[in-house]
Design a protein around this motif. Structure first.
Motif, short mmCIF file in Angstrom:
data_model
loop_
_atom_site.label_atom_id
_atom_site.label_comp_id
_atom_site.label_asym_id
_atom_site.label_seq_id
_atom_site.Cartn_x
_atom_site.Cartn_y
_atom_site.Cartn_z
N ARG A 340 0.87 -1.17 0.00
CA ARG A 340 0.00 0.00 0.00
C ARG A 340 0.91 1.22 0.00
O ARG A 340 2.00 1.17 0.57
N VAL A 343 0.14 8.53 -0.12
CA VAL A 343 0.38 9.44 -1.25
C VAL A 343 0.01 10.87 -0.83
O VAL A 343 -1.04 11.08 -0.23
N ALA A 350 -7.38 12.82 -8.08
CA ALA A 350 -7.07 11.68 -7.19
C ALA A 350 -8.34 11.09 -6.59
O ALA A 350 -8.49 9.87 -6.49
N PHE A 354 -9.11 7.18 -7.14
CA PHE A 354 -8.99 6.28 -5.98
C PHE A 354 -10.24 6.45 -5.10
O PHE A 354 -10.17 6.95 -3.98
N CYS A 357 -10.59 5.29 -1.24
CA CYS A 357 -9.61 5.69 -0.21
C CYS A 357 -10.13 6.88 0.61
O CYS A 357 -10.89 7.71 0.11
N THR A 370 -3.44 4.16 -0.35
CA THR A 370 -4.06 3.35 -1.41
C THR A 370 -4.53 2.01 -0.85
O THR A 370 -4.11 1.59 0.23
N GLU A 371 -5.37 1.32 -1.64
CA GLU A 371 -5.68 -0.07 -1.33
C GLU A 371 -4.45 -0.90 -1.70
O GLU A 371 -3.56 -0.44 -2.42
N GLU A 372 -4.41 -2.16 -1.24
CA GLU A 372 -3.25 -3.02 -1.52
C GLU A 372 -3.28 -3.51 -2.97
O GLU A 372 -4.33 -3.91 -3.47
N ASN A 373 -2.14 -3.43 -3.62
CA ASN A 373 -2.00 -3.97 -4.98
C ASN A 373 -0.51 -4.15 -5.26
O ASN A 373 0.32 -3.76 -4.44
N LEU A 378 0.10 -0.13 -8.80
CA LEU A 378 -0.14 1.15 -8.10
C LEU A 378 0.62 2.29 -8.77
O LEU A 378 0.08 3.39 -8.94
N LEU A 382 -0.90 5.63 -10.23
CA LEU A 382 -0.46 6.93 -9.69
C LEU A 382 0.18 7.81 -10.76
O LEU A 382 0.27 9.03 -10.59
N LYS A 390 5.30 9.65 -2.33
CA LYS A 390 4.64 8.38 -2.03
C LYS A 390 5.61 7.52 -1.20
O LYS A 390 6.80 7.46 -1.51
#
Ligand code: HSE
Length: 394
Positions: A340, A343, A350, A354, A357, A370-373, A378, A382, A390
């Motif tokens: 994650r 940011v 944004a 997103f 978030c 952010t969510e997990e990825n 990501l 971004l 970040k």
């Protein structure tokens, strides 16, 4: 009498001599009456005022050829000539104790093998975490476990700087100067602030934890030079502190290893590790999380770990540590690991990009997590907005 030689009489080497002198009685009790004697000190400088000034020499051959010397303490720092001296000492049948993380991280596999072949010890408790016992506990006390992850605040200088920035709004360079004056920083503090020192230490712990050589040159490494006071205050608003972490996480196929600043939730005890203190959380599959905490740098804390290794050898504890070179590189591409990001942005898009978030407003715009990825997915997302900074989230 147990005769030793100290290579390098800087902060740590002189600390070793001091601990041996100050604690001579209790050390002798632990060694059934035997005394530790510093017979030689190898250094280019002279120390005429020091009580051991007459032991100082520049002649390594004399030390390595002296049959009285059973143990050599390498506190020189840097790879060369520390590596060559260590190799020659081991080949001459001397035990070696070191605080030199650069040598252990880069040449540990070879030197451990060489020590085993020559039936001597190569011990390096002081190379990670300063005064914190971590190498021996991982190797011995957690031996029942398969290690799943190791996460550490492993550099005292950068933790000291971040703490000063967070708590006192202190300028980066002023905090670095204080850390240098307290003997925490490397000779070239770039190794601290650019993350290389942490990287070497997490590689040593990862090699120990997972049994394969993990080399610093295979590990993605970021330092703290880009962290701003705006990052610090936005992270705080979201309930996080910023810490430089070394992380190693065992995957099904390979290992995720990284050195980078991370946001750490105030609910995590690592967030409360401040100043020169280091902390390491080891997760074992039987024990769960175990946390080690203490002074990660400085003269006497580091000397404490060195002298503990000296005592271990003097007690003839031979519990040779080992790890081996894997057939395939065990480290995965860090961009494919799931993370994650925290940011900061000044870009109104944004919110739309997103939507799941939670955003908070900052002086310069917004901050969100952010969510997990995967890191690559990501970064791709971004790239569509203007990112001010970040930082990964633990
Ligand atoms: N420069 C290192 C630190 C010294 O600040 O942690 C201890 O390894």
């Amino acid at each position: 009498m147990i005769n030793i030689a100290i290579l390098g009489f800087g902060v740590v080497g002189s600390g070793v001599a001091e601990v041996i002198k100050e604690n001579s009685k209790s050390l002798s009790d632990k060694l059934q009456g035997q005394e530790l004697n510093v017979k030689y000190i190898l250094d280019k400088r002279t120390f005429p005022e020091h009580e051991l000034g007459d032991r100082v020499t520049t002649d390594f051959d004399m030390i390595v050829n002296d049959p009285d010397i059973v143990m050599i303490v390498e506190t020189m720092g840097g790879s060369h000539p520390a590596y060559e001296f260590t190799k020659r000492a081991i080949e001459a049948g001397k035990n070696v104790v070191t605080s030199n993380k650069e040598v252990v991280a880069n040449f540990g596999t070879e030197l451990l093998d060489l020590a085993r072949e020559n039936n001597v010890n190569y011990l390096f408790e002081a190379s990670v975490g300063g005064g914190i016992p971590i190498i021996r506990p991982m190797w011995q006390c957690l031996a029942a476990n398969e290690i799943e992850s190791v996460t550490g605040i492993l550099n005292g200088t950068t933790n000291f700087i971040l703490t000063k920035m967070i708590d006192e709004n202190m300028d980066f360079s002023e905090a670095l100067k204080i850390a240098q004056s307290l003997g925490y920083a490397e000779a070239n503090p770039a190794a601290d602030v650019e993350g290389l020192d942490t990287c070497r230490k997490i590689c040593i712990l990862a090699s120990l934890a997972f049994g394969n050589t993990i080399s610093p040159d295979k590990v993605h490494c970021e330092g703290i030079t880009e962290i701003t006071l705006s990052d610090v205050s936005a992270a705080d608003m979201l309930g996080y502190s910023i810490k430089l972490l070394g992380r190693a996480v065992k995957g099904d196929k390979n290992t995720y290893v990284i050195t980078a600043p991370h946001l750490v939730s105030y609910e995590n005890p690592m967030a409360g590790v401040n100043d020169v203190y280091n902390a390491i959380t080891v997760c074992g599959n039987a024990v769960g999380d175990v946390m080690f905490y203490g002074r990660g740098a400085g003269k006497l804390p580091t000397a404490s770990a060195v002298v503990a290794d000296i005592v271990d050898i003097a007690r003839e504890c031979k519990k040779a540590i080992t790890w081996t070179v894997a057939e395939k590189d065990p480290v995965c591409d860090y961009k494919e690991a799931k993370v994650r990001f925290f940011v900061r942005t000044d870009d109104k898009k944004a919110n739309d990009l997103f939507p799941n978030c939670v955003f908070c407003t900052t002086d310069e715009g917004y901050a969100f997590i952010t969510e997990e990825n995967t890191e690559s997915a990501l970064c791709e997302a971004l790239s569509k907005i203007n990112v001010l900074s970040k930082i990964r989230v633990l």
